[in-house]
Design a protein around this motif. Structure first.
Motif, mmCIF file in Angstrom:
data_model
loop_
_atom_site.group_PDB
_atom_site.id
_atom_site.type_symbol
_atom_site.label_atom_id
_atom_site.label_comp_id
_atom_site.label_asym_id
_atom_site.label_seq_id
_atom_site.Cartn_x
_atom_site.Cartn_y
_atom_site.Cartn_z
ATOM 1 N N LYS A 1 -44.114 -29.741 -27.911
ATOM 2 C CA LYS A 1 -43.571 -31.080 -28.116
ATOM 3 C C LYS A 1 -43.889 -32.036 -26.971
ATOM 4 O O LYS A 1 -43.879 -33.254 -27.151
ATOM 5 N N HIS A 2 -44.153 -31.479 -25.793
ATOM 6 C CA HIS A 2 -44.450 -32.319 -24.626
ATOM 7 C C HIS A 2 -45.659 -31.772 -23.869
ATOM 8 O O HIS A 2 -45.535 -31.289 -22.743
ATOM 9 N N PRO A 3 -46.846 -31.846 -24.473
ATOM 10 C CA PRO A 3 -48.051 -31.325 -23.811
ATOM 11 C C PRO A 3 -48.385 -32.066 -22.522
ATOM 12 O O PRO A 3 -49.147 -31.557 -21.701
ATOM 13 N N GLU A 4 -47.802 -33.249 -22.350
ATOM 14 C CA GLU A 4 -48.080 -34.029 -21.142
ATOM 15 C C GLU A 4 -47.237 -33.583 -19.950
ATOM 16 O O GLU A 4 -47.506 -33.969 -18.808
ATOM 17 N N TRP A 5 -46.240 -32.757 -20.187
ATOM 18 C CA TRP A 5 -45.371 -32.320 -19.098
ATOM 19 C C TRP A 5 -46.101 -31.352 -18.173
ATOM 20 O O TRP A 5 -46.852 -30.483 -18.621
ATOM 21 N N SER A 6 -45.842 -31.491 -16.893
ATOM 22 C CA SER A 6 -46.405 -30.573 -15.904
ATOM 23 C C SER A 6 -45.608 -29.268 -15.904
ATOM 24 O O SER A 6 -44.514 -29.193 -16.481
ATOM 25 N N GLU A 7 -46.149 -28.256 -15.247
ATOM 26 C CA GLU A 7 -45.427 -26.983 -15.138
ATOM 27 C C GLU A 7 -44.091 -27.180 -14.441
ATOM 28 O O GLU A 7 -43.087 -26.555 -14.811
ATOM 29 N N GLN A 8 -44.070 -28.064 -13.448
ATOM 30 C CA GLN A 8 -42.827 -28.311 -12.720
ATOM 31 C C GLN A 8 -41.789 -28.971 -13.611
ATOM 32 O O GLN A 8 -40.597 -28.642 -13.545
ATOM 33 N N GLN A 9 -42.223 -29.909 -14.463
ATOM 34 C CA GLN A 9 -41.287 -30.565 -15.377
ATOM 35 C C GLN A 9 -40.702 -29.562 -16.374
ATOM 36 O O GLN A 9 -39.507 -29.596 -16.678
ATOM 37 N N ILE A 10 -41.556 -28.684 -16.870
ATOM 38 C CA ILE A 10 -41.081 -27.660 -17.807
ATOM 39 C C ILE A 10 -40.110 -26.722 -17.096
ATOM 40 O O ILE A 10 -39.064 -26.358 -17.633
ATOM 41 N N SER A 11 -40.450 -26.343 -15.873
ATOM 42 C CA SER A 11 -39.585 -25.455 -15.101
ATOM 43 C C SER A 11 -38.230 -26.106 -14.841
ATOM 44 O O SER A 11 -37.180 -25.461 -14.966
#
Length: 221
Positions: free
Chosen positions: A56-66
């Protein structure tokens, strides 16, 4: 921002009911050697949540997902820290980057815990059983995801605070050095025996552990 997080959170909960095969169908890292995952496995739910957020959010960075995962796992269940919060920061990044490989890493961990109990009757700390557990974990990871990624996950697992002592009286730094060494030996044995089934691999690691001049090390008996 809060409204967006609530919407995402609901979608994550909905996706948790979907079988992991829905996500795995197009993933190149899945192969004929893959394991069967217990549908009640909490770690599988973690991966489902990550895959849903990434979709849903392919633009999110790994840090944002974390950071988002930290938010939805902030509440402890009956005072118990869940699997996500038990991971090191380095492990979390790898689970986000390689979710399907992370499932295999978790499977290798389950194999290691089970085989250690079978061989030693316990899963000890700082002793031979500890060395065996790390050895077979890394050997099985090498079979499932290759030596390079196995090293990434194993090293990330040891990325912890090393101040103070463990419960056996030895320093956390001594334990970390022991674990990193045994991880490496396990990967080498795994790479040399890629076709070995689980029980055979356990015998290979156990035989090496019991040798007088074993390549593995431990802090005490």
């Amino acid at each position: 921002m809060k409204k967006k997080e609530i919407v995402i959170g609901v979608s994550v909960l909905i996706s948790a009911s979907l079988p992991i095969s829905v996500y795995a169908a197009s993933n190149e890292s899945m192969s004929s050697r893959d394991f069967i995952i217990d549908e009640t496995n909490e770690f599988e739910d973690i991966v489902k949540q990550i895959l849903d957020v990434k979709s849903k959010h392919p633009e999110w960075s790994e840090q944002q997902i974390s950071d988002f995962m930290d938010q939805i796992h902030a509440i402890k269940k009956d005072g118990v820290i869940d699997i996500w919060n038990a991971l090191t920061s380095s492990e979390k990044k790898l689970v986000i980057r390689y979710p399907f490989d992370a499932l295999k890493v978790n499977k290798a961990k389950e194999i290691a815990t089970k085989q250690t109990e079978r061989k030693f009757g316990k899963n000890g700390l700082g002793d031979r059983s500890d060395a065996f557990r790390h050895g077979i974990w890394n050997a099985e990871m090498t079979v499932l995801i290759g030596s390079e990624k196995a090293e990434l996950f194993a090293t990330a697992h040891e990325d912890k605070d090393t101040t103070g002592n463990e419960s056996d009286g030895y320093t956390k730094d001594e334990h970390k050095k022991m674990d990193l060494h045994n991880n490496e030996i396990g990967r080498k044995l795994g790479a040399d025996n890629l076709s070995a089934p689980e029980e055979k691999m356990a015998e290979i690691i156990y035989d090496e552990i019991m040798r007088e001049d074993s390549l593995f090390v431990w802090l005490h008996e």
